[in-house]
Write a protein that holds these residues in place. Sequence first.
Motif, mmCIF file in Angstrom:
data_model
loop_
_atom_site.group_PDB
_atom_site.id
_atom_site.type_symbol
_atom_site.label_atom_id
_atom_site.label_comp_id
_atom_site.label_asym_id
_atom_site.label_seq_id
_atom_site.Cartn_x
_atom_site.Cartn_y
_atom_site.Cartn_z
ATOM 1 N N LYS A 24 0.836 -1.206 0.000
ATOM 2 C CA LYS A 24 0.000 0.000 0.000
ATOM 3 C C LYS A 24 0.868 1.252 0.000
ATOM 4 O O LYS A 24 0.576 2.232 -0.717
ATOM 5 C CB LYS A 24 -0.919 -0.001 1.237
ATOM 6 C CG LYS A 24 -1.936 1.149 1.250
ATOM 7 C CD LYS A 24 -2.896 1.051 0.089
ATOM 8 C CE LYS A 24 -3.933 2.168 0.128
ATOM 9 N NZ LYS A 24 -4.853 2.101 -1.045
ATOM 10 N N ALA A 25 1.935 1.225 0.777
ATOM 11 C CA ALA A 25 2.852 2.368 0.819
ATOM 12 C C ALA A 25 3.523 2.581 -0.538
ATOM 13 O O ALA A 25 3.642 3.713 -1.020
ATOM 14 C CB ALA A 25 3.910 2.153 1.900
ATOM 15 N N MET A 26 3.941 1.493 -1.186
ATOM 16 C CA MET A 26 4.557 1.576 -2.508
ATOM 17 C C MET A 26 3.568 2.091 -3.543
ATOM 18 O O MET A 26 3.934 2.845 -4.457
ATOM 19 C CB MET A 26 5.104 0.213 -2.927
ATOM 20 C CG MET A 26 6.281 -0.271 -2.097
ATOM 21 S SD MET A 26 6.930 -1.861 -2.646
ATOM 22 C CE MET A 26 7.634 -1.420 -4.231
ATOM 23 N N GLU A 27 2.326 1.697 -3.416
ATOM 24 C CA GLU A 27 1.280 2.185 -4.319
ATOM 25 C C GLU A 27 1.105 3.693 -4.193
ATOM 26 O O GLU A 27 1.013 4.416 -5.196
ATOM 27 C CB GLU A 27 -0.046 1.471 -4.002
ATOM 28 C CG GLU A 27 -1.229 1.955 -4.824
ATOM 29 C CD GLU A 27 -2.551 1.425 -4.318
ATOM 30 O OE1 GLU A 27 -3.599 1.992 -4.695
ATOM 31 O OE2 GLU A 27 -2.547 0.459 -3.538
ATOM 32 N N LEU A 28 1.076 4.189 -2.967
ATOM 33 C CA LEU A 28 0.898 5.628 -2.731
ATOM 34 C C LEU A 28 2.097 6.432 -3.231
ATOM 35 O O LEU A 28 1.928 7.509 -3.813
ATOM 36 C CB LEU A 28 0.675 5.882 -1.235
ATOM 37 C CG LEU A 28 -0.624 5.312 -0.645
ATOM 38 C CD1 LEU A 28 -0.654 5.501 0.869
ATOM 39 C CD2 LEU A 28 -1.845 5.963 -1.279
ATOM 40 N N VAL A 29 3.310 5.896 -3.010
ATOM 41 C CA VAL A 29 4.519 6.585 -3.474
ATOM 42 C C VAL A 29 4.535 6.657 -5.003
ATOM 43 O O VAL A 29 4.839 7.701 -5.587
ATOM 44 C CB VAL A 29 5.788 5.863 -2.961
ATOM 45 C CG1 VAL A 29 7.036 6.421 -3.637
ATOM 46 C CG2 VAL A 29 5.903 6.007 -1.449
ATOM 47 N N ALA A 30 4.204 5.539 -5.662
ATOM 48 C CA ALA A 30 4.182 5.506 -7.125
ATOM 49 C C ALA A 30 3.137 6.467 -7.683
ATOM 50 O O ALA A 30 3.366 7.137 -8.693
ATOM 51 C CB ALA A 30 3.900 4.082 -7.611
ATOM 52 N N THR A 31 1.987 6.550 -7.022
ATOM 53 C CA THR A 31 0.924 7.456 -7.461
ATOM 54 C C THR A 31 1.382 8.905 -7.383
ATOM 55 O O THR A 31 1.133 9.704 -8.293
ATOM 56 C CB THR A 31 -0.335 7.274 -6.596
ATOM 57 O OG1 THR A 31 -0.779 5.917 -6.696
ATOM 58 C CG2 THR A 31 -1.447 8.193 -7.051
ATOM 59 N N SER A 32 2.074 9.242 -6.292
ATOM 60 C CA SER A 32 2.567 10.600 -6.112
ATOM 61 C C SER A 32 3.610 10.956 -7.168
ATOM 62 O O SER A 32 3.564 12.030 -7.778
ATOM 63 C CB SER A 32 3.169 10.752 -4.711
ATOM 64 O OG SER A 32 3.737 12.028 -4.539
ATOM 65 N N LYS A 33 4.546 10.057 -7.424
ATOM 66 C CA LYS A 33 5.597 10.307 -8.406
ATOM 67 C C LYS A 33 5.049 10.318 -9.825
ATOM 68 O O LYS A 33 5.586 11.006 -10.699
ATOM 69 C CB LYS A 33 6.693 9.245 -8.282
ATOM 70 C CG LYS A 33 7.531 9.352 -7.014
ATOM 71 C CD LYS A 33 8.640 8.319 -7.022
ATOM 72 C CE LYS A 33 9.545 8.458 -5.797
ATOM 73 N NZ LYS A 33 10.635 7.443 -5.802
#
Length: 282
Positions: A24-33
């Motif tokens: 979930k954290a990786m998903e949020l980081v990828a979405t932001s970038k």
Amino acid sequence: MSASSMKSIKNRIKSISSTMQITKAMELVATSKMRKASERIQKSKPYFNILRETLEDIAKDNKDFSSVYTRDRKGKTCHIVIAGDRGLAGGYNSNLFKFIKVNKEDIILPIGKKVSEYFEGADIYTNAYSRAEHIKISDCHAMGNALAKSYEKGEFTRLVISYTSYVNALTQEPKTVRMLPVKIAANEGNSENHRLIIYEPDAETAFSNIIPHYLSGMIYGAVSESVASELSARRNAMEAATDNASEMINKLSLEYNRARQASITRELTEIVAGAENLKQRN
């Protein structure tokens, strides 16, 4: 179900929950970038379009125009291949490698750690740009200048770039584009009305001076699209992994609750049976 089996289910739930937090954290980081990467694509397109139009104008405006950068020649092909530095992005890297076609004698310019690993043992142009996430506009200019000189010397006679094109947040497509020789569309319309521009010292020199910038613009645009595609693919992969983890937790929780209920029922049955036996004895 035994107490040890229940404990095993509980440990699995805990382990999957920890994994789900990471995905979930990786998903949020990828979405932001990904938002920043999408903006980068839009900003790079005008630069490339202007350079392309300028090259076409030079070639069309001069009837006797001739350049090594527009002539077809026999020889090796140099492939610029752009992929990721790491996995966890679904089929982002593998789909590109399945798509591209490279001959044994061809030269590879890898951009991305996964490209260097995939083409290990091939004829490598340079490994200086093997980390895609570190590529800057200055690196693209350096590549453009070096590739233009190598092409002019005949070290290779065809230059193509393979990368993953960013269509939208859900769709990314592998793509190969020819960079050199430059294909100039035929001049349409009345030549008498077509404007004539005088280039100093001459049209061919002006054309040749623009080529490195044209190549660097294409490379930068392809890198921008590849980064956005990788982030989108990673976001989608992590979202799917998070959903799968949540589904597994729900199933295991249901299994655990059923086992716990069965254990409680069994204990109550044993207590009632023991009470009945004690009553009969008395």
